[in-house]
Design an enzyme around this catalytic site. Structure first.
Site, PDB file in Angstrom:
ATOM      1  N   HIS A  44       0.840  -1.366  -0.317  1.00 36.57           N
ATOM      2  CA  HIS A  44      -0.224  -0.067  -0.345  1.00 36.57           C
ATOM      3  C   HIS A  44       0.506   1.492   0.380  1.00 36.57           C
ATOM      4  CE1 HIS A  44       0.299  -0.849   4.125  1.00 36.57           C
ATOM      5  NE2 HIS A  44       0.910   0.761   4.145  1.00 36.57           N
ATOM      6  N   HIS A 133       5.053   6.346  -2.104  1.00 34.37           N
ATOM      7  CA  HIS A 133       6.316   5.073  -2.561  1.00 34.37           C
ATOM      8  C   HIS A 133       5.454   3.401  -1.974  1.00 34.37           C
ATOM      9  CE1 HIS A 133       7.063   5.036   1.878  1.00 34.37           C
ATOM     10  NE2 HIS A 133       6.805   4.316   2.676  1.00 34.37           N
TER      11      HIS A 133
END
Length: 196
Positions: A44, A133
């Site tokens: 995630h 990220h």
């Protein structure tokens, strides 16, 4: 509760990322075991980390977050690039980037707005400045990771459209291998994305 607001890639994107990571992870696990690799279902992009979130603050945050999300359009993103936190010469985290740059800039605006909403709701907001990220591996102690960053930087895609932000509760030590167990508590569909 311990929680975070995040973007969760769709299953087909997770499968592509996993296909890219598998031979690299397998090589590490066979030869070095330097890294603890993220489970595919836990990939995630954390927008806001909430180490202490009360139910009252969660309700207020979700109310504000729903209004915020309704004003945002779905956002096309691409998994590209790689890096290490805090730096490749003393890495504790390996990550794949999310871009391109105009998308990353928009995600930084989202993170700031949601941090503000969380703070106004009375939530404790944690973490370092936002950098879009996907965390793919962690280490218990700093390691030289320049080779890993170069290897992971060859990722090419995949692309997906962000249509919602989710509030995820993290239950430490309750997942496989004493990892956290994640539970989606709420979904905030972006305007124009349709029902969750």
């Amino acid at each position: 509760m311990r929680a975070f607001l995040a973007i969760v890639p769709p299953q087909e994107v997770v499968a592509e990322v996993e296909q890219f990571l598998r031979p690299r992870r397998d090589s590490d696990q066979q030869h070095h075991r330097d890294w603890r690799w993220t489970l595919p279902e836990q990939l995630h992009v954390t927008l806001v980390f909430l180490p202490e979130l009360t139910e009252t603050a969660a309700d207020q945050l979700l109310e504000a977050g729903s209004v915020w999300a309704a004003r945002r359009e779905p956002l096309p993103v691409r998994v590209q690039g790689a890096g290490a936190f805090p730096a490749p010469d003393r890495a504790r985290v390996l990550w794949l980037g999310v871009g391109p740059e105009d998308t990353a800039a928009e995600l930084r605006r989202w993170a700031r707005a949601l941090r503000d909403a969380a703070g106004h709701a009375g939530a404790v907001v944690g973490g370092t400045p936002f950098s879009p990220h996907l965390t793919v591996a962690r280490s218990g102690r700093p390691k030289r990771a320049g080779r890993w960053v170069q290897t992971l930087d060859t990722v090419d895609g995949p692309e997906f459209t962000v249509s919602e932000v989710v509030l995820v509760e993290s239950h430490l030590g309750e997942g496989p291998g004493r990892r956290p167990r994640y539970e989606v508590r709420a979904r905030l569909p972006l305007g124009g994305a349709g029902p969750p």
